[in-house]
Design a protein around this motif. Structure first.
Motif, PDB file in Angstrom:
ATOM      1  N   MET A   1       0.845  -1.190   0.000  1.00  0.00           N
ATOM      2  CA  MET A   1       0.000   0.000   0.000  1.00  0.00           C
ATOM      3  C   MET A   1       0.882   1.242   0.000  1.00  0.00           C
ATOM      4  SD  MET A   1      -2.823   1.224   2.802  1.00  0.00           S
ATOM      5  CE  MET A   1      -3.837  -0.204   2.502  1.00  0.00           C
ATOM      6  N   THR A   2       0.487   2.231  -0.795  1.00  0.00           N
ATOM      7  CA  THR A   2       1.255   3.468  -0.873  1.00  0.00           C
ATOM      8  C   THR A   2       0.525   4.573  -0.127  1.00  0.00           C
ATOM      9  OG1 THR A   2       0.181   4.031  -2.953  1.00  0.00           O
ATOM     10  CG2 THR A   2       2.267   2.804  -3.075  1.00  0.00           C
ATOM     11  N   GLY A   3       1.151   5.730  -0.046  1.00  0.00           N
ATOM     12  CA  GLY A   3       0.529   6.872   0.609  1.00  0.00           C
ATOM     13  C   GLY A   3       1.212   7.177   1.924  1.00  0.00           C
ATOM     14  N   THR A   4       1.110   8.448   2.321  1.00  0.00           N
ATOM     15  CA  THR A   4       1.733   8.898   3.559  1.00  0.00           C
ATOM     16  C   THR A   4       0.935   8.416   4.759  1.00  0.00           C
ATOM     17  OG1 THR A   4       2.636  10.852   2.470  1.00  0.00           O
ATOM     18  CG2 THR A   4       2.425  10.943   4.864  1.00  0.00           C
ATOM     19  N   ILE A   5       1.639   7.996   5.778  1.00  0.00           N
ATOM     20  CA  ILE A   5       1.034   7.539   7.026  1.00  0.00           C
ATOM     21  C   ILE A   5       0.871   8.719   7.965  1.00  0.00           C
ATOM     22  CG2 ILE A   5       1.364   6.062   9.059  1.00  0.00           C
ATOM     23  CD1 ILE A   5       3.136   4.285   7.197  1.00  0.00           C
ATOM     24  N   ASP A   6      -0.283   8.826   8.606  1.00  0.00           N
ATOM     25  CA  ASP A   6      -0.477   9.796   9.675  1.00  0.00           C
ATOM     26  C   ASP A   6      -0.217   9.091  10.994  1.00  0.00           C
ATOM     27  OD1 ASP A   6      -1.489  12.461   8.616  1.00  0.00           O
ATOM     28  OD2 ASP A   6      -2.789  11.055   7.549  1.00  0.00           O
ATOM     29  N   PHE A   7       0.685   9.666  11.771  1.00  0.00           N
ATOM     30  CA  PHE A   7       1.157   9.063  13.019  1.00  0.00           C
ATOM     31  C   PHE A   7       0.777   9.974  14.181  1.00  0.00           C
ATOM     32  CE2 PHE A   7       5.190   8.725  15.772  1.00  0.00           C
ATOM     33  CZ  PHE A   7       4.655   7.724  16.569  1.00  0.00           C
ATOM     34  N   TYR A   8       0.003   9.430  15.111  1.00  0.00           N
ATOM     35  CA  TYR A   8      -0.483  10.189  16.266  1.00  0.00           C
ATOM     36  C   TYR A   8       0.242   9.682  17.514  1.00  0.00           C
ATOM     37  CZ  TYR A   8      -4.128  11.188  12.879  1.00  0.00           C
ATOM     38  OH  TYR A   8      -4.796  11.568  11.740  1.00  0.00           O
ATOM     39  N   THR A   9       0.849  10.619  18.246  1.00  0.00           N
ATOM     40  CA  THR A   9       1.704  10.185  19.346  1.00  0.00           C
ATOM     41  C   THR A   9       1.883  11.299  20.368  1.00  0.00           C
ATOM     42  OG1 THR A   9       3.842   9.148  19.853  1.00  0.00           O
ATOM     43  CG2 THR A   9       3.844  10.890  18.184  1.00  0.00           C
ATOM     44  N   ALA A  27       8.970   4.441   5.319  1.00  0.00           N
ATOM     45  CA  ALA A  27       7.835   4.961   4.555  1.00  0.00           C
ATOM     46  C   ALA A  27       7.569   6.407   4.953  1.00  0.00           C
ATOM     47  CB  ALA A  27       6.595   4.112   4.828  1.00  0.00           C
ATOM     48  N   PRO A  28       7.030   7.225   4.039  1.00  0.00           N
ATOM     49  CA  PRO A  28       6.714   8.616   4.397  1.00  0.00           C
ATOM     50  C   PRO A  28       5.597   8.675   5.439  1.00  0.00           C
ATOM     51  CG  PRO A  28       5.818   8.081   2.230  1.00  0.00           C
ATOM     52  CD  PRO A  28       6.668   6.919   2.636  1.00  0.00           C
ATOM     53  N   TYR A  29       5.762   9.563   6.416  1.00  0.00           N
ATOM     54  CA  TYR A  29       4.736   9.715   7.452  1.00  0.00           C
ATOM     55  C   TYR A  29       4.724  11.146   7.967  1.00  0.00           C
ATOM     56  CZ  TYR A  29       8.503   9.330  10.964  1.00  0.00           C
ATOM     57  OH  TYR A  29       9.642   9.524  11.721  1.00  0.00           O
ATOM     58  N   ARG A  30       3.538  11.537   8.487  1.00  0.00           N
ATOM     59  CA  ARG A  30       3.368  12.828   9.139  1.00  0.00           C
ATOM     60  C   ARG A  30       3.121  12.587  10.613  1.00  0.00           C
ATOM     61  NH1 ARG A  30       0.109  13.909   4.245  1.00  0.00           N
ATOM     62  NH2 ARG A  30      -1.531  12.691   5.286  1.00  0.00           N
ATOM     63  N   THR A  31       3.840  13.287  11.467  1.00  0.00           N
ATOM     64  CA  THR A  31       3.695  13.116  12.903  1.00  0.00           C
ATOM     65  C   THR A  31       2.763  14.170  13.469  1.00  0.00           C
ATOM     66  OG1 THR A  31       5.949  12.241  13.057  1.00  0.00           O
ATOM     67  CG2 THR A  31       4.911  12.948  15.109  1.00  0.00           C
ATOM     68  N   HIS A  32       1.782  13.712  14.242  1.00  0.00           N
ATOM     69  CA  HIS A  32       0.851  14.601  14.937  1.00  0.00           C
ATOM     70  C   HIS A  32       1.056  14.386  16.434  1.00  0.00           C
ATOM     71  CE1 HIS A  32      -1.358  15.097  11.090  1.00  0.00           C
ATOM     72  NE2 HIS A  32      -1.112  13.795  10.939  1.00  0.00           N
ATOM     73  N   TYR A  33       1.709  15.325  17.076  1.00  0.00           N
ATOM     74  CA  TYR A  33       1.921  15.218  18.519  1.00  0.00           C
ATOM     75  C   TYR A  33       0.688  15.731  19.257  1.00  0.00           C
ATOM     76  CZ  TYR A  33       6.886  14.174  17.909  1.00  0.00           C
ATOM     77  OH  TYR A  33       8.082  13.580  17.573  1.00  0.00           O
ATOM     78  N   ALA A  68       2.119  -3.073  19.530  1.00  0.00           N
ATOM     79  CA  ALA A  68       2.495  -4.348  18.923  1.00  0.00           C
ATOM     80  C   ALA A  68       1.819  -4.523  17.569  1.00  0.00           C
ATOM     81  CB  ALA A  68       2.140  -5.506  19.849  1.00  0.00           C
ATOM     82  N   ALA A  69       0.543  -4.139  17.483  1.00  0.00           N
ATOM     83  CA  ALA A  69      -0.188  -4.249  16.218  1.00  0.00           C
ATOM     84  C   ALA A  69       0.406  -3.310  15.165  1.00  0.00           C
ATOM     85  CB  ALA A  69      -1.662  -3.936  16.442  1.00  0.00           C
ATOM     86  N   ILE A  70       0.790  -2.095  15.578  1.00  0.00           N
ATOM     87  CA  ILE A  70       1.397  -1.150  14.640  1.00  0.00           C
ATOM     88  C   ILE A  70       2.706  -1.713  14.090  1.00  0.00           C
ATOM     89  CG2 ILE A  70       2.501   1.112  14.466  1.00  0.00           C
ATOM     90  CD1 ILE A  70       0.343   2.128  16.460  1.00  0.00           C
ATOM     91  N   CYS A  71       3.519  -2.266  14.972  1.00  0.00           N
ATOM     92  CA  CYS A  71       4.797  -2.842  14.531  1.00  0.00           C
ATOM     93  C   CYS A  71       4.574  -3.996  13.563  1.00  0.00           C
ATOM     94  CB  CYS A  71       5.603  -3.310  15.739  1.00  0.00           C
ATOM     95  SG  CYS A  71       6.271  -1.963  16.760  1.00  0.00           S
ATOM     96  N   ALA A  72       3.654  -4.885  13.888  1.00  0.00           N
ATOM     97  CA  ALA A  72       3.392  -6.030  13.018  1.00  0.00           C
ATOM     98  C   ALA A  72       2.802  -5.579  11.681  1.00  0.00           C
ATOM     99  CB  ALA A  72       2.448  -7.010  13.713  1.00  0.00           C
ATOM    100  N   TYR A  73       1.887  -4.612  11.730  1.00  0.00           N
ATOM    101  CA  TYR A  73       1.269  -4.124  10.495  1.00  0.00           C
ATOM    102  C   TYR A  73       2.302  -3.489   9.573  1.00  0.00           C
ATOM    103  CZ  TYR A  73      -1.295  -1.130   7.296  1.00  0.00           C
ATOM    104  OH  TYR A  73      -1.753  -0.513   6.152  1.00  0.00           O
ATOM    105  N   LEU A  74       3.124  -2.616  10.122  1.00  0.00           N
ATOM    106  CA  LEU A  74       4.119  -1.936   9.291  1.00  0.00           C
ATOM    107  C   LEU A  74       5.115  -2.918   8.677  1.00  0.00           C
ATOM    108  CD1 LEU A  74       4.809   1.233  11.479  1.00  0.00           C
ATOM    109  CD2 LEU A  74       3.590   1.149   9.283  1.00  0.00           C
ATOM    110  N   ALA A  75       5.483  -3.939   9.440  1.00  0.00           N
ATOM    111  CA  ALA A  75       6.411  -4.935   8.911  1.00  0.00           C
ATOM    112  C   ALA A  75       5.822  -5.639   7.698  1.00  0.00           C
ATOM    113  CB  ALA A  75       6.758  -5.947   9.997  1.00  0.00           C
ATOM    114  N   GLU A  76       4.524  -5.939   7.753  1.00  0.00           N
ATOM    115  CA  GLU A  76       3.882  -6.642   6.643  1.00  0.00           C
ATOM    116  C   GLU A  76       3.519  -5.696   5.504  1.00  0.00           C
ATOM    117  OE1 GLU A  76       0.712  -9.152   7.865  1.00  0.00           O
ATOM    118  OE2 GLU A  76       1.931 -10.239   9.338  1.00  0.00           O
ATOM    119  N   ALA A  77       3.180  -4.446   5.830  1.00  0.00           N
ATOM    120  CA  ALA A  77       2.788  -3.490   4.798  1.00  0.00           C
ATOM    121  C   ALA A  77       3.978  -3.045   3.947  1.00  0.00           C
ATOM    122  CB  ALA A  77       2.124  -2.274   5.433  1.00  0.00           C
ATOM    123  N   PHE A  78       5.183  -3.132   4.536  1.00  0.00           N
ATOM    124  CA  PHE A  78       6.389  -2.698   3.825  1.00  0.00           C
ATOM    125  C   PHE A  78       7.439  -3.812   3.853  1.00  0.00           C
ATOM    126  CE2 PHE A  78       4.206   1.027   5.429  1.00  0.00           C
ATOM    127  CZ  PHE A  78       4.089   1.802   4.274  1.00  0.00           C
TER     128      PHE A  78
END
Length: 210
Positions: A1-9, A27-33, A68-78
């Motif tokens: 999957m392509t596209g920028t990831i929005d990251f909330y943290t 992968a490209p991402y935008r951070t939202h603090y 844990a889900a984010i880590c597993a998802y990103l590993a499989e998505a990329f």
């Protein structure tokens, strides 16, 4: 999957784990603090995570919460980042990822809160006894470089972060095996980049909170 990831943290949260993972996949991402409290409980963020907790990511139409889900998802998505396990390491990958998200996380939170599980109630908690849980974790990181086989994977990001924080804050026993494992993975460039960004954001978030 392509596209920028929005990251909330928040830079003082478990979002540091997901941030490290994002840097690893490249992968490209935008951070939202987001600030703790009201900012995380606004309607627009509750539409992403109804619990009002960070981290979370939005990738296209998909939303993923829980580190844990984010880590597993990103590993499989990329897959080009090669952070999924090799076939031989698949069982250990899932075993220790979920071990860290379940028994280890629960044990460390209870310890931090001063919760003592009565002997007759230990069957109700996934980690049984702290000493037994630490013994299992020690076995997982001993005798090999990485937790799921011959190469670094998303499981090392997640489990390693739990161990690193535990050693830093005293919630994990400073056993040589834990120190050695953390030393093997702590110097990764991706972690350094994520740490630098989060550290730089901390004064701004503190000023906003004040």
């Amino acid at each position: 999957m392509t596209g920028t990831i929005d990251f909330y943290t928040n830079p003082m949260s478990r979002g540091r784990i997901a941030h490290w993972m994002l840097e690893e996949v490249g992968a490209p991402y935008r951070t939202h603090y987001l600030g703790f409290g009201p900012e995380m409980n606004r309607a627009e963020y509750l539409a992403i995570n109804p619990l009002g907790k960070v981290p979370a990511i939005r990738h296209g139409r998909h939303v993923v919460t829980e580190c844990a889900a984010i880590c597993a998802y990103l590993a499989e998505a990329f897959p080009e980042a090669e952070l999924t396990p090799t076939p031989d390491g698949r069982a250990d990958f899932y075993r220790w990822m979920f071990f860290a998200a379940g028994p280890l996380e629960a044990a460390l939170v209870n310890r931090a809160l001063g919760v003592e599980v009565p002997e007759e109630r230990r069957g109700m908690v996934g980690y049984a006894k702290l000493e037994r849980m630490f013994d299992a974790l020690e076995g997982a990181v001993s005798g090999r470089d990485f937790i799921a086989g011959s190469r670094f994977s998303a499981a090392d990001v997640y489990v390693g972060s739990q161990i690193g924080w535990g050693l830093q804050f005293g919630s994990i026993e400073p056993r040589p095996a834990f120190k050695d494992y953390w030393a093997r993975i702590a110097g990764r460039p991706a972690r350094a980049r994520a740490e630098a960004a989060d550290n730089a954001a901390m004064p701004a978030r503190a000023a906003a909170a004040g």
